[in-house]
Design a protein around this motif. Structure first.
Motif, PDB file in Angstrom:
ATOM      1  N   ALA A  16     106.716  40.214  14.020  1.00  0.00           N
ATOM      2  CA  ALA A  16     107.644  39.135  14.361  1.00  0.00           C
ATOM      3  C   ALA A  16     107.416  38.620  15.775  1.00  0.00           C
ATOM      4  CB  ALA A  16     109.080  39.625  14.214  1.00  0.00           C
ATOM      5  N   THR A  17     107.077  39.502  16.693  1.00  0.00           N
ATOM      6  CA  THR A  17     106.776  39.072  18.058  1.00  0.00           C
ATOM      7  C   THR A  17     105.569  38.146  18.074  1.00  0.00           C
ATOM      8  OG1 THR A  17     107.667  41.129  18.970  1.00  0.00           O
ATOM      9  CG2 THR A  17     106.159  39.886  20.358  1.00  0.00           C
ATOM     10  N   GLY A  18     104.524  38.532  17.369  1.00  0.00           N
ATOM     11  CA  GLY A  18     103.343  37.674  17.299  1.00  0.00           C
ATOM     12  C   GLY A  18     103.636  36.351  16.631  1.00  0.00           C
ATOM     13  N   ALA A  19     104.443  36.370  15.593  1.00  0.00           N
ATOM     14  CA  ALA A  19     104.774  35.127  14.891  1.00  0.00           C
ATOM     15  C   ALA A  19     105.609  34.201  15.757  1.00  0.00           C
ATOM     16  CB  ALA A  19     105.516  35.445  13.594  1.00  0.00           C
ATOM     17  N   LEU A  20     106.535  34.755  16.524  1.00  0.00           N
ATOM     18  CA  LEU A  20     107.368  33.916  17.383  1.00  0.00           C
ATOM     19  C   LEU A  20     106.548  33.262  18.489  1.00  0.00           C
ATOM     20  CD1 LEU A  20     110.624  36.019  17.749  1.00  0.00           C
ATOM     21  CD2 LEU A  20     110.356  33.839  16.596  1.00  0.00           C
ATOM     22  N   LEU A  21     105.642  34.014  19.089  1.00  0.00           N
ATOM     23  CA  LEU A  21     104.838  33.436  20.168  1.00  0.00           C
ATOM     24  C   LEU A  21     103.732  32.539  19.627  1.00  0.00           C
ATOM     25  CD1 LEU A  21     104.613  36.430  22.652  1.00  0.00           C
ATOM     26  CD2 LEU A  21     105.997  34.382  22.830  1.00  0.00           C
ATOM     27  N   GLY A  22     103.287  32.775  18.406  1.00  0.00           N
ATOM     28  CA  GLY A  22     102.244  31.946  17.823  1.00  0.00           C
ATOM     29  C   GLY A  22     102.748  30.661  17.227  1.00  0.00           C
ATOM     30  N   ALA A  23     104.053  30.522  17.094  1.00  0.00           N
ATOM     31  CA  ALA A  23     104.619  29.335  16.468  1.00  0.00           C
ATOM     32  C   ALA A  23     104.405  28.077  17.298  1.00  0.00           C
ATOM     33  CB  ALA A  23     106.109  29.533  16.216  1.00  0.00           C
ATOM     34  N   ALA A  24     104.011  28.225  18.547  1.00  0.00           N
ATOM     35  CA  ALA A  24     103.749  27.053  19.387  1.00  0.00           C
ATOM     36  C   ALA A  24     102.487  26.319  18.935  1.00  0.00           C
ATOM     37  CB  ALA A  24     103.615  27.458  20.842  1.00  0.00           C
ATOM     38  N   GLY A  25     101.586  27.014  18.255  1.00  0.00           N
ATOM     39  CA  GLY A  25     100.380  26.380  17.726  1.00  0.00           C
ATOM     40  C   GLY A  25      99.358  26.009  18.779  1.00  0.00           C
ATOM     41  N   ARG A  26      99.359  26.690  19.914  1.00  0.00           N
ATOM     42  CA  ARG A  26      98.448  26.366  21.006  1.00  0.00           C
ATOM     43  C   ARG A  26      97.108  27.057  20.807  1.00  0.00           C
ATOM     44  NH1 ARG A  26     101.450  24.259  25.595  1.00  0.00           N
ATOM     45  NH2 ARG A  26      99.368  24.117  26.475  1.00  0.00           N
ATOM     46  N   ARG A  27      96.014  26.333  21.025  1.00  0.00           N
ATOM     47  CA  ARG A  27      94.672  26.898  20.916  1.00  0.00           C
ATOM     48  C   ARG A  27      93.913  26.820  22.234  1.00  0.00           C
ATOM     49  NH1 ARG A  27      92.418  27.560  15.678  1.00  0.00           N
ATOM     50  NH2 ARG A  27      93.928  27.015  14.082  1.00  0.00           N
ATOM     51  N   ASP A  28      94.576  26.462  23.314  1.00  0.00           N
ATOM     52  CA  ASP A  28      93.923  26.344  24.612  1.00  0.00           C
ATOM     53  C   ASP A  28      94.082  27.646  25.394  1.00  0.00           C
ATOM     54  OD1 ASP A  28      96.625  26.132  24.884  1.00  0.00           O
ATOM     55  OD2 ASP A  28      96.613  24.322  26.109  1.00  0.00           O
ATOM     56  N   SER A  29      93.879  27.584  26.700  1.00  0.00           N
ATOM     57  CA  SER A  29      93.983  28.795  27.512  1.00  0.00           C
ATOM     58  C   SER A  29      95.421  29.317  27.564  1.00  0.00           C
ATOM     59  CB  SER A  29      93.462  28.535  28.924  1.00  0.00           C
ATOM     60  OG  SER A  29      94.218  27.520  29.541  1.00  0.00           O
ATOM     61  N   PHE A  30      96.396  28.423  27.476  1.00  0.00           N
ATOM     62  CA  PHE A  30      97.783  28.868  27.416  1.00  0.00           C
ATOM     63  C   PHE A  30      98.042  29.642  26.122  1.00  0.00           C
ATOM     64  CE2 PHE A  30     102.349  28.154  26.535  1.00  0.00           C
ATOM     65  CZ  PHE A  30     102.862  28.818  27.640  1.00  0.00           C
ATOM     66  N   GLY A  31      97.417  29.220  25.035  1.00  0.00           N
ATOM     67  CA  GLY A  31      97.527  29.940  23.776  1.00  0.00           C
ATOM     68  C   GLY A  31      96.900  31.323  23.854  1.00  0.00           C
ATOM     69  N   SER A  32      95.791  31.428  24.576  1.00  0.00           N
ATOM     70  CA  SER A  32      95.173  32.748  24.769  1.00  0.00           C
ATOM     71  C   SER A  32      96.073  33.662  25.583  1.00  0.00           C
ATOM     72  CB  SER A  32      93.823  32.595  25.467  1.00  0.00           C
ATOM     73  OG  SER A  32      92.943  31.840  24.681  1.00  0.00           O
ATOM     74  N   ALA A  33      96.738  33.097  26.588  1.00  0.00           N
ATOM     75  CA  ALA A  33      97.679  33.895  27.377  1.00  0.00           C
ATOM     76  C   ALA A  33      98.859  34.344  26.514  1.00  0.00           C
ATOM     77  CB  ALA A  33      98.169  33.090  28.575  1.00  0.00           C
ATOM     78  N   LEU A  34      99.332  33.455  25.644  1.00  0.00           N
ATOM     79  CA  LEU A  34     100.412  33.834  24.729  1.00  0.00           C
ATOM     80  C   LEU A  34      99.976  34.947  23.782  1.00  0.00           C
ATOM     81  CD1 LEU A  34     102.092  30.450  23.731  1.00  0.00           C
ATOM     82  CD2 LEU A  34     103.087  32.304  25.056  1.00  0.00           C
ATOM     83  N   LEU A  35      98.721  34.902  23.348  1.00  0.00           N
ATOM     84  CA  LEU A  35      98.204  35.961  22.470  1.00  0.00           C
ATOM     85  C   LEU A  35      98.202  37.303  23.187  1.00  0.00           C
ATOM     86  CD1 LEU A  35      96.838  36.970  19.877  1.00  0.00           C
ATOM     87  CD2 LEU A  35      94.665  36.221  20.862  1.00  0.00           C
ATOM     88  N   VAL A  36      97.767  37.310  24.435  1.00  0.00           N
ATOM     89  CA  VAL A  36      97.752  38.560  25.206  1.00  0.00           C
ATOM     90  C   VAL A  36      99.169  39.094  25.387  1.00  0.00           C
ATOM     91  CG1 VAL A  36      97.242  39.534  27.482  1.00  0.00           C
ATOM     92  CG2 VAL A  36      95.587  38.053  26.364  1.00  0.00           C
ATOM     93  N   VAL A  37     100.108  38.217  25.696  1.00  0.00           N
ATOM     94  CA  VAL A  37     101.503  38.632  25.855  1.00  0.00           C
ATOM     95  C   VAL A  37     102.049  39.174  24.531  1.00  0.00           C
ATOM     96  CG1 VAL A  37     103.842  37.777  26.316  1.00  0.00           C
ATOM     97  CG2 VAL A  37     101.954  37.112  27.795  1.00  0.00           C
ATOM     98  N   ALA A  38     101.717  38.518  23.430  1.00  0.00           N
ATOM     99  CA  ALA A  38     102.182  38.980  22.119  1.00  0.00           C
ATOM    100  C   ALA A  38     101.635  40.362  21.796  1.00  0.00           C
ATOM    101  CB  ALA A  38     101.780  37.980  21.038  1.00  0.00           C
TER     102      ALA A  38
END
Length: 82
Positions: A16-38
Motif C-alpha cells: 500500500a505504501t508503494g501504491a500510494l507513492l506511485g499513484a503520482a505517475g512520475r517517471r522522472d528523477s522525482f519519481g525515482s526519489a519517490l520509489l526510493v522513499v517507498a
C-alpha cells in the motif's frame, strides 16, 4: 499463526505504501526519489509488523522493500496510462 498474520500485515502495508507513492505517475528523477522513499518506508513497515509479533525485523526489510517497489511500479504504470 501469529508470524503468518504479521507477515501478511507487513506485506499489505508495504504494498500500500508503494501504491500510494506511485499513484503520482512520475517517471522522472522525482519519481525515482519517490520509489526510493517507498522502498525505505515499505521495508520499515514490514519490519515493524514483524516486531509487533515479537519476531526479528531484519527478514522483513528486503521483502517489504520488494513489495513496496512492486506496488509503486504497478500504481505508476496504471496512473500514467490513465
Amino acid at each position: 499463526m501469529d508470524l503468518l498474520f504479521a507477515g501478511f500485515q507487513g506485506l499489505g502495508l508495504a504494498f500500500a505504501t508503494g501504491a500510494l507513492l506511485g499513484a503520482a505517475g512520475r517517471r522522472d528523477s522525482f519519481g525515482s526519489a519517490l520509489l526510493v522513499v517507498a522502498v525505505l518506508i515499505g521495508a520499515f513497515l514490514y519490519g515493524l509488523a514483524l516486531a509487533q509479533a515479537d519476531h526479528p525485523q531484519w527478514p522483513g526489510w528486503p521483502i517489504g522493500g520488494l513489495a513496496a517497489a512492486l506496488g509503486y511500479v504497478v500504481a505508476r504504470d496504471v496512473s500514467a496510462g490513465a
